[in-house]
Design an enzyme around this catalytic site. Structure first.
Site, PDB file in Angstrom:
ATOM      1  N   CYS A 165      19.544 -14.956  -4.185  1.00 20.35           N
ATOM      2  CA  CYS A 165      20.355 -14.409  -4.977  1.00 20.35           C
ATOM      3  C   CYS A 165      21.528 -15.119  -5.565  1.00 20.35           C
ATOM      4  CB  CYS A 165      20.952 -13.223  -4.115  1.00 20.35           C
ATOM      5  SG  CYS A 165      22.079 -12.162  -5.239  1.00 20.35           S
ATOM      6  N   ILE A 200       1.458  -1.324   0.764  1.00 23.11           N
ATOM      7  CA  ILE A 200       2.804  -1.683   0.010  1.00 23.11           C
ATOM      8  C   ILE A 200       2.835  -2.321  -1.148  1.00 23.11           C
ATOM      9  CG2 ILE A 200       4.069  -2.310   2.591  1.00 23.11           C
ATOM     10  CD1 ILE A 200       3.072  -5.161   2.027  1.00 23.11           C
ATOM     11  N   HIS A 252       5.453   1.541   5.283  1.00 23.06           N
ATOM     12  CA  HIS A 252       5.886   0.505   5.478  1.00 23.06           C
ATOM     13  C   HIS A 252       6.655  -0.204   4.380  1.00 23.06           C
ATOM     14  CE1 HIS A 252       2.214   0.599   8.374  1.00 23.06           C
ATOM     15  NE2 HIS A 252       3.409   1.078   9.041  1.00 23.06           N
ATOM     16  N   ALA A 256      -4.872   0.521   4.290  1.00 22.62           N
ATOM     17  CA  ALA A 256      -5.493  -0.692   3.819  1.00 22.62           C
ATOM     18  C   ALA A 256      -6.659  -0.409   2.832  1.00 22.62           C
ATOM     19  CB  ALA A 256      -5.597  -1.820   4.488  1.00 22.62           C
ATOM     20  N   PHE A 285      -6.569  -5.929   6.446  1.00 19.78           N
ATOM     21  CA  PHE A 285      -5.851  -6.578   7.678  1.00 19.78           C
ATOM     22  C   PHE A 285      -6.994  -7.086   8.696  1.00 19.78           C
ATOM     23  CE2 PHE A 285      -2.076  -5.497   5.289  1.00 19.78           C
ATOM     24  CZ  PHE A 285      -1.209  -6.627   5.705  1.00 19.78           C
ATOM     25  N   CYS A 289      24.466 -14.836  -5.580  1.00 22.09           N
ATOM     26  CA  CYS A 289      25.560 -14.715  -4.426  1.00 22.09           C
ATOM     27  C   CYS A 289      25.289 -15.605  -3.150  1.00 22.09           C
ATOM     28  CB  CYS A 289      25.934 -13.461  -4.028  1.00 22.09           C
ATOM     29  SG  CYS A 289      24.772 -12.772  -2.590  1.00 22.09           S
ATOM     30  N   ASN A 304     -13.656   6.845   6.578  1.00 25.21           N
ATOM     31  CA  ASN A 304     -13.370   5.637   6.931  1.00 25.21           C
ATOM     32  C   ASN A 304     -14.606   4.951   7.186  1.00 25.21           C
ATOM     33  OD1 ASN A 304     -11.242   3.192   7.574  1.00 25.21           O
ATOM     34  ND2 ASN A 304     -11.973   3.481   9.400  1.00 25.21           N
ATOM     35  N   SER A 318      -7.663   2.389  10.192  1.00 25.16           N
ATOM     36  CA  SER A 318      -8.219   2.404  11.789  1.00 25.16           C
ATOM     37  C   SER A 318      -7.777   3.343  12.534  1.00 25.16           C
ATOM     38  CB  SER A 318      -8.256   0.902  12.171  1.00 25.16           C
ATOM     39  OG  SER A 318      -6.828   0.482  12.215  1.00 25.16           O
ATOM     40  N   GLN A 322       0.348   3.781   4.212  1.00 22.02           N
ATOM     41  CA  GLN A 322       0.545   2.418   5.159  1.00 22.02           C
ATOM     42  C   GLN A 322       0.582   1.419   4.219  1.00 22.02           C
ATOM     43  OE1 GLN A 322      -2.542   3.819   8.072  1.00 22.02           O
ATOM     44  NE2 GLN A 322      -0.988   2.422   9.500  1.00 22.02           N
TER      45      GLN A 322
END
Length: 238
Positions: free
Chosen positions: A150, A105, A121, A24, A35, A152, A213, A191, A103
């Site tokens: 959707c 997204i 992820h 992150a 996070f 459907c 880090n 981390s 990691q």
């Protein structure tokens, strides 16, 4: 005396199959919250703990509350790659970087131009109907009222790995192979406490493990170079 930064520059220049493993902290300098920091998502107060909300069970049982949280806190649209993303993309073009393992997204590595990216992820940019598997954009999910549906009648689910779900086997295998074959591994902005992702470092067999880090990690003692600095501070000099 050769400084740590000089050593890092030399290793980068000599690299031909480097792998970057990021968390992150790579995207915080683009404005996307992480996070676990003091101001991170897990430190904020919600009706339910974030770990509960972004679980497969919660998604199935309370989709309205899941998407209310997801759209507000986990759908980072409109953000741009920062210097770290851009430098990594340049290294790949130059033939130094073999792969990015992330990691995150948010899709910012690809937006910066990186081609070989293993998203452990998943990605908010991919969404699919749980019934017919039709694909939908992140913008469609963001703009939907309540639970995105959707045509459907199925619920549209983001292609992200929720708590209680397994990581994609093919992605894990590709990332492990890239790390095992790397002549240099840079681990940054993480981390290294989230498994099984953090366990990927065990596949590295080389002697050029670099950790960048802000805070100490459980792997600091095993690294060949350690920087407790912001990624922007380091990558702006590379």
């Amino acid at each position: 005396m050769h400084s740590k930064l000089d050593t890092l520059k030399t290793w980068v220049d000599e690299a031909r199959s480097m792998v970057f493993f990021g968390g992150a902290g790579v995207s915080t300098e683009s404005g996307i919250p992480d996070f676990r920091s003091v101001d991170g998502l897990y430190s904020q107060k919600f009706k339910y703990p974030p770990e509960t909300i972004i679980s497969a069970t919660f998604f199935a049982r309370k989709p309205e509350e899941f998407f209310d949280f997801y759209k507000q806190k986990m759908l980072p649209l409109g953000f741009e790659p920062n210097v770290t993303h851009k430098v990594l993309a340049r290294w790949e073009r130059e033939g130094r970087l073999a792969a990015v393992v992330t990691q995150n997204i948010d899709g910012l590595h690809q937006k910066a131009g990186s081609k070989t990216v293993y998203e452990l992820h998943g990605s908010v940019l991919r969404n699919y109907c749980t019934r017919c598997h039709r694909a939908y954009s992140a913008q469609y999910v963001k703009n939907s009222r309540g639970v995105p549906m959707c045509d459907c009648g199925g619920i549209i689910k983001p292609d992200v790995v929720l708590y209680e779900e397994s990581l994609d086997t093919n992605v894990m295998y590709g990332a492990a192979q890239a790390i095992a074959n790397a002549d240099m591994l840079i681990v940054a902005g993480t981390s290294l406490t989230v498994y099984p992702a953090a366990g990927m470092l065990r596949y590295y067999r080389g002697n050029r493990l670099v950790l960048i880090n802000r805070d100490a990690t459980p792997y600091d003692d095993e690294a060949d170079l350690v920087f407790h600095e912001s990624l922007g501070t380091i990558f702006s000099q590379l």
